[in-house]
Design a protein around this motif. Structure first.
Motif, mmCIF file in Angstrom:
data_model
loop_
_atom_site.group_PDB
_atom_site.id
_atom_site.type_symbol
_atom_site.label_atom_id
_atom_site.label_comp_id
_atom_site.label_asym_id
_atom_site.label_seq_id
_atom_site.Cartn_x
_atom_site.Cartn_y
_atom_site.Cartn_z
ATOM 1 N N MET A 77 -0.102 3.832 24.887
ATOM 2 C CA MET A 77 0.678 2.827 25.729
ATOM 3 C C MET A 77 -0.481 2.575 26.790
ATOM 4 S SD MET A 77 4.344 3.061 27.833
ATOM 5 C CE MET A 77 4.997 2.801 26.400
ATOM 6 N N ASN A 78 -0.519 1.380 26.922
ATOM 7 C CA ASN A 78 -1.318 0.603 28.251
ATOM 8 C C ASN A 78 -0.561 0.622 29.279
ATOM 9 O OD1 ASN A 78 -2.969 -0.963 29.857
ATOM 10 N ND2 ASN A 78 -3.240 -2.492 28.234
ATOM 11 N N TYR A 79 -0.541 1.609 29.945
ATOM 12 C CA TYR A 79 0.154 1.825 31.269
ATOM 13 C C TYR A 79 -0.509 0.821 32.328
ATOM 14 C CZ TYR A 79 1.981 5.911 29.163
ATOM 15 O OH TYR A 79 2.603 7.142 28.415
ATOM 16 N N PHE A 91 -7.112 5.959 48.533
ATOM 17 C CA PHE A 91 -6.408 5.661 47.336
ATOM 18 C C PHE A 91 -7.621 5.706 46.230
ATOM 19 C CE2 PHE A 91 -3.942 4.311 50.620
ATOM 20 C CZ PHE A 91 -2.531 5.108 50.366
ATOM 21 N N PHE A 92 -7.275 6.136 44.974
ATOM 22 C CA PHE A 92 -7.938 5.852 43.818
ATOM 23 C C PHE A 92 -7.429 5.386 42.503
ATOM 24 C CE2 PHE A 92 -9.178 9.337 46.715
ATOM 25 C CZ PHE A 92 -10.848 9.203 46.799
ATOM 26 N N HIS A 93 -8.093 4.661 41.787
ATOM 27 C CA HIS A 93 -7.555 4.094 40.474
ATOM 28 C C HIS A 93 -7.794 4.992 39.430
ATOM 29 C CE1 HIS A 93 -7.755 1.839 36.798
ATOM 30 N NE2 HIS A 93 -6.515 1.473 37.154
ATOM 31 N N GLY A 94 -6.604 5.640 38.619
ATOM 32 C CA GLY A 94 -7.067 6.507 37.755
ATOM 33 C C GLY A 94 -5.479 6.940 36.829
ATOM 34 N N ASP A 95 -5.721 7.386 35.873
ATOM 35 C CA ASP A 95 -4.881 7.915 34.993
ATOM 36 C C ASP A 95 -4.182 9.362 34.970
ATOM 37 O OD1 ASP A 95 -3.112 8.387 32.568
ATOM 38 O OD2 ASP A 95 -4.437 7.010 31.321
ATOM 39 N N VAL A 96 -3.118 9.530 35.180
ATOM 40 C CA VAL A 96 -2.490 11.061 35.282
ATOM 41 C C VAL A 96 -2.654 11.808 34.085
ATOM 42 C CG1 VAL A 96 -0.143 10.506 34.735
ATOM 43 C CG2 VAL A 96 -0.539 12.599 36.094
ATOM 44 N N SER A 140 6.323 11.939 42.192
ATOM 45 C CA SER A 140 7.644 11.614 42.228
ATOM 46 C C SER A 140 7.602 10.012 41.517
ATOM 47 C CB SER A 140 8.265 11.402 43.417
ATOM 48 O OG SER A 140 7.663 10.407 44.332
ATOM 49 N N ASP A 141 8.608 9.946 40.676
ATOM 50 C CA ASP A 141 8.648 8.682 39.799
ATOM 51 C C ASP A 141 7.521 8.280 39.037
ATOM 52 O OD1 ASP A 141 11.385 8.010 40.731
ATOM 53 O OD2 ASP A 141 10.700 7.313 42.674
ATOM 54 N N CYS A 142 6.956 9.037 38.508
ATOM 55 C CA CYS A 142 5.842 8.849 37.795
ATOM 56 C C CYS A 142 5.916 9.464 36.202
ATOM 57 C CB CYS A 142 4.379 9.700 38.273
ATOM 58 S SG CYS A 142 3.137 9.258 37.155
ATOM 59 N N LEU A 143 6.298 10.705 36.109
ATOM 60 C CA LEU A 143 6.186 11.480 34.685
ATOM 61 C C LEU A 143 7.452 10.886 33.865
ATOM 62 C CD1 LEU A 143 5.554 15.418 35.928
ATOM 63 C CD2 LEU A 143 3.947 13.275 35.104
ATOM 64 N N GLU A 144 8.474 10.549 34.273
ATOM 65 C CA GLU A 144 9.494 9.951 33.495
ATOM 66 C C GLU A 144 9.088 8.505 32.997
ATOM 67 O OE1 GLU A 144 10.903 8.770 37.628
ATOM 68 O OE2 GLU A 144 9.573 10.302 36.845
ATOM 69 N N HIS A 145 8.161 8.033 33.505
ATOM 70 C CA HIS A 145 7.806 6.626 32.801
ATOM 71 C C HIS A 145 6.653 7.029 31.721
ATOM 72 C CE1 HIS A 145 10.064 4.499 35.681
ATOM 73 N NE2 HIS A 145 9.454 5.487 36.714
ATOM 74 N N LEU A 146 6.144 7.965 31.406
ATOM 75 C CA LEU A 146 5.355 8.258 30.336
ATOM 76 C C LEU A 146 6.020 8.730 28.841
ATOM 77 C CD1 LEU A 146 3.080 10.747 32.335
ATOM 78 C CD2 LEU A 146 2.769 8.416 31.997
ATOM 79 N N THR A 147 5.119 8.448 28.061
ATOM 80 C CA THR A 147 5.461 8.845 26.652
ATOM 81 C C THR A 147 5.603 10.518 26.533
ATOM 82 O OG1 THR A 147 3.142 9.009 25.742
ATOM 83 C CG2 THR A 147 4.397 6.963 25.432
ATOM 84 N N PRO A 148 6.429 11.346 25.728
ATOM 85 C CA PRO A 148 6.431 12.613 25.508
ATOM 86 C C PRO A 148 5.211 13.301 25.473
ATOM 87 C CG PRO A 148 8.425 11.708 24.426
ATOM 88 C CD PRO A 148 7.351 10.524 24.663
ATOM 89 N N GLY A 149 4.445 12.610 24.535
ATOM 90 C CA GLY A 149 3.131 13.230 24.632
ATOM 91 C C GLY A 149 2.016 13.163 25.905
ATOM 92 N N ASP A 150 2.270 11.980 26.548
ATOM 93 C CA ASP A 150 1.463 11.837 27.572
ATOM 94 C C ASP A 150 1.925 12.726 29.000
ATOM 95 O OD1 ASP A 150 -0.138 10.273 26.647
ATOM 96 O OD2 ASP A 150 0.660 8.293 27.220
ATOM 97 N N VAL A 151 3.187 12.770 28.847
ATOM 98 C CA VAL A 151 3.807 13.984 29.800
ATOM 99 C C VAL A 151 3.197 15.328 29.702
ATOM 100 C CG1 VAL A 151 5.810 15.284 30.647
ATOM 101 C CG2 VAL A 151 6.174 13.012 30.034
ATOM 102 N N ARG A 152 3.172 15.919 28.360
ATOM 103 C CA ARG A 152 2.413 17.076 28.139
ATOM 104 C C ARG A 152 0.969 16.786 28.649
ATOM 105 N NH1 ARG A 152 -0.584 19.499 23.771
ATOM 106 N NH2 ARG A 152 -0.340 21.786 24.060
ATOM 107 N N LEU A 153 0.348 15.958 28.359
ATOM 108 C CA LEU A 153 -1.188 15.818 28.939
ATOM 109 C C LEU A 153 -1.203 15.810 30.645
ATOM 110 C CD1 LEU A 153 -2.471 13.005 26.368
ATOM 111 C CD2 LEU A 153 -3.154 15.626 26.500
#
Length: 144
Positions: free
Chosen positions: A1-3, A82-87, A103-116
């Motif tokens: 996904m292109n977050y 502040f920094f630009h980056g991917d969780v 907060s208000d971040c992980l629930e917006h990821l795909t299940p596979g990306d939550v694990r990462l």
């Protein structure tokens, strides 16, 4: 996904500016009272309101977000914090932060990306992690 594209579009909407999903002043005060002192990282910092509140309370804090649009607003408040980056691939060394907040971040990821993302959060955290959905209520100690 292109977050990046998704959240640049999200933060480009006029009604997003100044939007906060919870009382960040109260959250920052809770961390100041009970959390680890030292270096804080706010993952998915958006416009940087929590980082501002933490710094106002004398804590050392930085934020990271996938959206350059949100980071541009955040950097107006506190340049250099502040920094630009991917969780899912945080650009920080292992154990760089005493406390990591998301907060208000992980629930917006795909299940596979939550694990990462959780692996990355654990990697950069020395002591305490707080992750949540709409309200930051779950404190999970790591590495005590």
């Amino acid at each position: 996904m292109n977050y990046n594209a998704l959240y640049n579009k999200y933060w480009s909407q006029d009604d997003r500016h100044g939007h906060m999903s919870c009382d960040l002043r109260q959250l920052a005060a809770t961390f100041a009272r009970y959390g680890a002192h030292g270096k804080y990282l706010d993952i998915g910092c958006g416009e940087g309101w929590l980082v501002c509140e933490l710094i106002e309370l004398g804590l050392n804090a930085v934020g990271i977000d996938i959206s350059e649009v949100a980071l541009a607003e955040a950097s107006k408040k506190l340049p250099g914090h502040f920094f630009h980056g991917d969780v899912t691939a945080l650009p920080f060394a292992d154990k760089s932060f005493d406390t990591v907040v998301s907060s208000d971040c992980l629930e917006h990821l795909t299940p596979g990306d939550v694990r990462l993302a959780l692996k990355e959060i654990h990697r950069v955290t020395k002591r305490l992690t707080a992750c949540s959905g709409n309200k930051p209520v779950c404190l999970n100690p790591i590495g005590f």
